[in-house]
Design an enzyme around this catalytic site. Structure first.
Site, mmCIF file in Angstrom:
data_model
loop_
_atom_site.group_PDB
_atom_site.id
_atom_site.type_symbol
_atom_site.label_atom_id
_atom_site.label_comp_id
_atom_site.label_asym_id
_atom_site.label_seq_id
_atom_site.Cartn_x
_atom_site.Cartn_y
_atom_site.Cartn_z
ATOM 1 N N ASN A 69 0.907 -1.134 -0.037
ATOM 2 C CA ASN A 69 -0.027 0.075 0.015
ATOM 3 C C ASN A 69 0.742 1.209 -0.070
ATOM 4 O O ASN A 69 1.614 1.640 1.024
ATOM 5 C CB ASN A 69 -1.074 -0.177 1.117
ATOM 6 C CG ASN A 69 -1.804 1.253 1.189
ATOM 7 O OD1 ASN A 69 -1.888 2.119 0.469
ATOM 8 N ND2 ASN A 69 -2.462 1.274 2.517
ATOM 9 N N LYS A 84 -0.077 4.097 -0.361
ATOM 10 C CA LYS A 84 -0.657 5.447 0.208
ATOM 11 C C LYS A 84 -0.430 6.538 -0.734
ATOM 12 O O LYS A 84 -0.424 6.499 -1.752
ATOM 13 C CB LYS A 84 -0.414 5.557 1.687
ATOM 14 C CG LYS A 84 -0.216 4.283 2.672
ATOM 15 C CD LYS A 84 0.003 4.607 3.921
ATOM 16 C CE LYS A 84 -0.362 3.243 4.857
ATOM 17 N NZ LYS A 84 -0.293 3.525 6.227
ATOM 18 N N HIS A 106 -9.875 1.089 4.907
ATOM 19 C CA HIS A 106 -8.487 1.406 5.536
ATOM 20 C C HIS A 106 -8.687 2.266 6.594
ATOM 21 O O HIS A 106 -9.388 3.266 6.456
ATOM 22 C CB HIS A 106 -7.460 1.829 4.825
ATOM 23 C CG HIS A 106 -5.895 1.941 5.289
ATOM 24 N ND1 HIS A 106 -5.528 2.574 6.017
ATOM 25 C CD2 HIS A 106 -4.917 0.941 5.200
ATOM 26 C CE1 HIS A 106 -4.379 2.669 6.537
ATOM 27 N NE2 HIS A 106 -4.082 1.429 5.785
ATOM 28 N N GLU A 138 -7.168 4.609 7.767
ATOM 29 C CA GLU A 138 -6.803 6.319 7.382
ATOM 30 C C GLU A 138 -8.076 6.789 6.662
ATOM 31 O O GLU A 138 -8.417 7.985 6.873
ATOM 32 C CB GLU A 138 -5.475 6.331 6.639
ATOM 33 C CG GLU A 138 -4.278 6.071 7.530
ATOM 34 C CD GLU A 138 -3.223 5.500 6.714
ATOM 35 O OE1 GLU A 138 -3.127 5.501 5.547
ATOM 36 O OE2 GLU A 138 -2.243 4.942 7.389
ATOM 37 N N GLU A 191 -5.231 -4.891 10.603
ATOM 38 C CA GLU A 191 -4.830 -3.707 10.626
ATOM 39 C C GLU A 191 -4.785 -2.957 12.035
ATOM 40 O O GLU A 191 -5.470 -2.026 11.884
ATOM 41 C CB GLU A 191 -4.817 -2.748 9.565
ATOM 42 C CG GLU A 191 -4.160 -3.372 8.321
ATOM 43 C CD GLU A 191 -3.651 -2.398 7.447
ATOM 44 O OE1 GLU A 191 -2.250 -2.519 6.938
ATOM 45 O OE2 GLU A 191 -4.277 -1.113 7.226
ATOM 46 N N GLY A 195 2.535 2.407 10.983
ATOM 47 C CA GLY A 195 3.402 3.690 10.668
ATOM 48 C C GLY A 195 4.123 4.050 12.184
ATOM 49 O O GLY A 195 4.416 5.352 12.322
ATOM 50 N N SER A 204 3.246 -1.798 10.419
ATOM 51 C CA SER A 204 4.748 -1.728 10.725
ATOM 52 C C SER A 204 5.492 -3.087 10.345
ATOM 53 O O SER A 204 6.288 -3.527 11.096
ATOM 54 C CB SER A 204 5.033 -1.370 12.319
ATOM 55 O OG SER A 204 4.717 -0.159 12.397
ATOM 56 N N GLY A 209 2.953 -0.942 4.272
ATOM 57 C CA GLY A 209 2.762 0.428 3.933
ATOM 58 C C GLY A 209 4.345 0.903 3.834
ATOM 59 O O GLY A 209 4.697 0.554 2.700
ATOM 60 N N GLY A 210 4.428 1.531 4.581
ATOM 61 C CA GLY A 210 6.106 2.215 4.577
ATOM 62 C C GLY A 210 7.165 1.548 4.064
ATOM 63 O O GLY A 210 7.938 1.921 3.061
HETATM 64 P P1 13P Z 1 2.987 0.610 7.722
HETATM 65 O O1 13P Z 1 3.334 -0.565 7.167
HETATM 66 O O2 13P Z 1 3.618 2.052 7.343
HETATM 67 O O3 13P Z 1 2.781 0.386 9.189
HETATM 68 O O4 13P Z 1 1.227 0.892 7.162
HETATM 69 C C1 13P Z 1 0.495 -0.271 7.363
HETATM 70 C C2 13P Z 1 -0.579 -0.135 6.552
HETATM 71 O O5 13P Z 1 -1.488 0.670 6.952
HETATM 72 C C3 13P Z 1 -1.047 -0.705 5.346
HETATM 73 O O6 13P Z 1 -2.098 -0.518 4.854
#
Ligand code: 13P
Length: 255
Positions: free
Chosen positions: A8, A10, A97, A99, A171, A177, A217, A238-239
């Site tokens: 992802n 983002k 998600h 967010e 999640e 994050g 994470s 994500g990151g």
């Molecule tokens: P991180 O891997 O940056 O923690 O993000 C997870 C996420 O929200 C994937 O959708």
């Protein structure tokens, strides 16, 4: 069943040039991926170019979207529909998600509309659920997950859920994050809880068959435990998915 590894991105990167570079470095160094199905979810604006970039080369991964709208077309300024996404070569869509829930006011009811639309469009949904730190501290984790799941799959029949390969991503919001991933034992517990919830709504066989993945994470050095110890079926990254080395390390660690 192959492990599902979803990147992802983002709201990153900011230019098409960077998106292509990222895509290219992942493509170049990803060889002999056998046990995983890898899905890249870039921002909408890069999908067309990346699907074009993907064509003709023997690329192992698929494309997904980070969001969608539930109507097929019409006067809905600013929205992106599922037929549009399919036309761009998307096979997966992330829905619900945290967010989107937090910053864009997505409710469980909206998530339900989107999930139904994804299923009708014959794309594969990645339904995200998870509790905040506050909800966890208050002992509300089970209640929150139950409510998110029951409302998200409301009026979706057992066979539709099963046939359309809906995947659920656990999640926990507190792990996203933060560099504070959910440990493997807890992820296993939460995975069993989610399967129990699905079993109560549908049936035990269905609860054992859908893909359940973890996000929050995830990095190369903690990824394998979610599959090998927690018994989950994949990861939502994500990151770390923005760093080709880290992302490839994540995939390779579970190969
Ligand atoms: P991180 O891997 O940056 O923690 O993000 C997870 C996420 O929200 C994937 O959708």
């Amino acid at each position: 069943m192959k492990n599902l590894i979803v990147a992802n991105w983002k709201c990153n990167p900011t230019t098409l040039k960077e998106a292509k570079q990222l895509f290219d470095s992942i493509k170049k160094s990803a060889k002999n991926i056998k046990k995983s199905e890898v899905v890249l979810c870039p921002p909408f604006v890069f999908l067309k170019e990346l699907s074009f970039f993907k064509k003709g080369s023997l690329v192992f991964f698929k494309l997904g979207a980070q969001n969608c709208f539930w109507e097929k077309f019409g006067a809905y300024t600013g929205e992106i529909s599922l037929p549009m996404l399919r036309d761009l070569g998307c096979e997966y869509v992330i829905v619900g998600h945290s967010e989107r829930r937090k910053y864009f006011g997505e409710t469980n009811e909206i998530v339900n509309k989107k999930l139904k639309a994804i299923i009708d469009a014959k794309l594969t949904a990645i339904l995200c659920v998870g509790e905040t730190q506050e909800q966890r501290n208050n002992g509300e984790t089970e209640k929150v997950l139950k409510e998110q799941i029951i409302k998200a799959i409301k009026n979706i029949s057992c066979s539709k859920f099963h046939v359309s390969n809906v995947c659920i991503a656990y999640e926990p919001v507190w792990a996203i994050g933060t560099n504070n991933p959910c440990d493997h034992e807890e992820a296993q517990k939460m995975g069993l809880l989610i399967r129990k919830i699905i079993s109560e709504i549908y049936s035990r066989p269905v609860s054992q068959k859908f893909r359940l993945i973890y996000g929050g994470s995830v990095k190369g050095d903690n990824a394998a435990g979610y599959i090998k110890e927690a018994g989950l079926n994949g990861l939502l990254v994500g990151g770390a998915s923005l760093d080709p080395k880290e992302f490839l390390g994540t995939i390779k660690s579970i190969e």
